[in-house]
Design a protein around this motif. Sequence first.
Motif, short mmCIF file in Angstrom:
data_model
loop_
_atom_site.label_atom_id
_atom_site.label_comp_id
_atom_site.label_asym_id
_atom_site.label_seq_id
_atom_site.Cartn_x
_atom_site.Cartn_y
_atom_site.Cartn_z
N VAL A 187 11.36 -5.72 -7.35
CA VAL A 187 11.03 -6.53 -8.31
C VAL A 187 10.53 -5.77 -9.50
N HIS B 95 7.48 -4.04 7.25
CA HIS B 95 7.00 -3.12 6.04
C HIS B 95 7.88 -2.37 5.01
N GLN C 155 11.33 -5.17 -1.42
CA GLN C 155 11.43 -5.88 -2.54
C GLN C 155 10.53 -6.17 -3.20
N ALA C 156 9.41 -4.99 -3.19
CA ALA C 156 8.21 -5.49 -4.32
C ALA C 156 8.62 -3.76 -5.28
N THR D 170 4.36 3.59 -4.24
CA THR D 170 4.24 2.07 -3.45
C THR D 170 3.72 1.82 -1.60
N ARG E 87 -1.45 0.25 8.85
CA ARG E 87 -2.40 -0.40 9.83
C ARG E 87 -2.51 -0.80 10.98
N ASP F 102 9.29 -5.17 3.36
CA ASP F 102 8.48 -5.65 1.82
C ASP F 102 8.04 -4.72 0.59
N MET G 235 4.88 -11.68 -4.84
CA MET G 235 4.94 -10.64 -4.12
C MET G 235 4.11 -10.04 -3.80
N PRO G 236 5.14 -9.17 -2.31
CA PRO G 236 3.66 -8.43 -1.11
C PRO G 236 3.83 -7.46 -2.08
N SER G 237 2.59 -6.89 -2.26
CA SER G 237 2.37 -5.82 -2.42
C SER G 237 1.30 -4.32 -1.34
N ASP G 238 1.30 -5.40 -0.56
CA ASP G 238 0.82 -4.49 0.92
C ASP G 238 1.04 -5.13 1.53
N PRO G 239 1.40 -4.71 2.68
CA PRO G 239 2.40 -5.16 3.82
C PRO G 239 1.68 -6.78 4.48
N GLY G 240 2.30 -7.65 4.01
CA GLY G 240 2.20 -8.82 5.34
C GLY G 240 1.79 -9.72 4.23
N TRP H 244 0.09 1.73 0.69
CA TRP H 244 -0.26 0.75 0.96
C TRP H 244 -0.58 1.95 2.51
N ARG H 245 -1.95 1.08 3.19
CA ARG H 245 -2.37 1.62 4.61
C ARG H 245 -1.94 1.33 5.67
#
Lengths: 168, 272
Positions: free
Chosen positions: A42, A32, A38-39, A68, A75, A35, B107-112, A72-73
């Motif tokens: 970008v 995570h 990376q987000a 960000t 999970r 990710d 692009m990922p904006s939430d995990p996965g 993000w929740r």
Amino acid sequence: MRDDDATFEAFVAERSPALLRTAVLLTHDRGHAEDLLQAALVKTYRHWRRVSERGDPYAYVRRVLVTTAAGWRRRRVVQEIVDLPPGDRADDRPSSDLADRDELTRALATLPPRMRAVLVLRFWEDLSEAGTAAALGCSVNTVKTQTARGLARLRALLGDPTYANGGR
Amino acid sequence: MDVEQLLRSNFADRAGRVDGPPPDLHATVVAGARRRHRRVVAGGAALAVAVVVAVSVPLLRHPSEGTVTPEAAAPTAAGSPGATRGSLAGDLALLDEIRRLSWDTGMPSDPGAPVDPPLPSRRVLFAGEVPDGQVWALVQGTFRDRPYVAWFGDPEPSDGLEFSLLDGPDVLRPDTAVALLDRAGNAGPLVAIARDGDELRVGVVPPGTPDDEPVTSWELPTEDGVGMARIDRQGGDGLLRLEVHRDGALAHTVPVDEFDSSTLEEQDLDGD
């Protein structure tokens, strides 16, 4: 964009290790965190010229990262996301401290993402309350409240009477 | 050891165990940013994607210098909370088309997974003409139990509306305003969507300004919670900030998100 591309690439090479460490602390999960980084990069790339002209872009990227992450929740259940390799424990610290830290990591994973982000910014990035507020786009009072509640929840979760009574 | 010290030690320990990022991170990021520029599809038609790349953000000048041009706020569709606002709010066919626009940024904006709110969860918060003749829309959707928003628009609507993803998706914080600026050229539209009754102000945070230092701000002409202005910028740089005032007090501030409509064609030719 060529010069911009070069400076952005240099920034990624130089600063992304530190940003990834913060991302891991925010998310408690390596995948995570990648990710998330990376987000954030970008999003930064889109505004790179303006961001880089303002000085060190690290603060901007960190802001994108934490806002960000705060969105993000969470999970996974705590047991799935807490990473505590037992082999990393060997050092000269008292074992009681290490046990506290393991418990603390599990406790941190139970906090809401935004509250955890406040604690990461305050106690890992060493930001002031004002700096933390700016990074999260909230008021200083919110930072104070989230910090106090976060620390109180950690003390309670750790179950140590000393912490429950206010620590220091 | 108190909990603050434990936290610092915990963070240091865990951060110290983090291996470096993937060696291809830069290439992945650039490729992801370019995928963002792919054409999006509405109703089966290929539409141009708005592109957001870095350009300088000049300084916002004070309205007394004649650089912030008030525009009449778009008429509202209804006064009830949650109704679509904006001059095109009455065009139900258009609103339905906007709801169906792709949110895919690559692009990922939430995990996965990329944020892709299911269609039934989507609703158009704003659709209308904005200063300089562009048409913009703000759509809210729920993905994995979290509210998100995305901006769509057509910078040149004279040849028929072709919406593109302008900015987002981003998490929508509870009861928090959102704002978007087209920073192409020296002047462009700014639109802010807030709660009906909010008073909005726009300020610029010059480089080097401490985070907690107040900045000079100017009233944003607002009607029914929709603020609009044409922002004329002259040299310098700085980040725009929206201040939301409720009941005579500052409720919160948010950064003004930005996109650049002028780079759309260039980016479309760039591949993808």
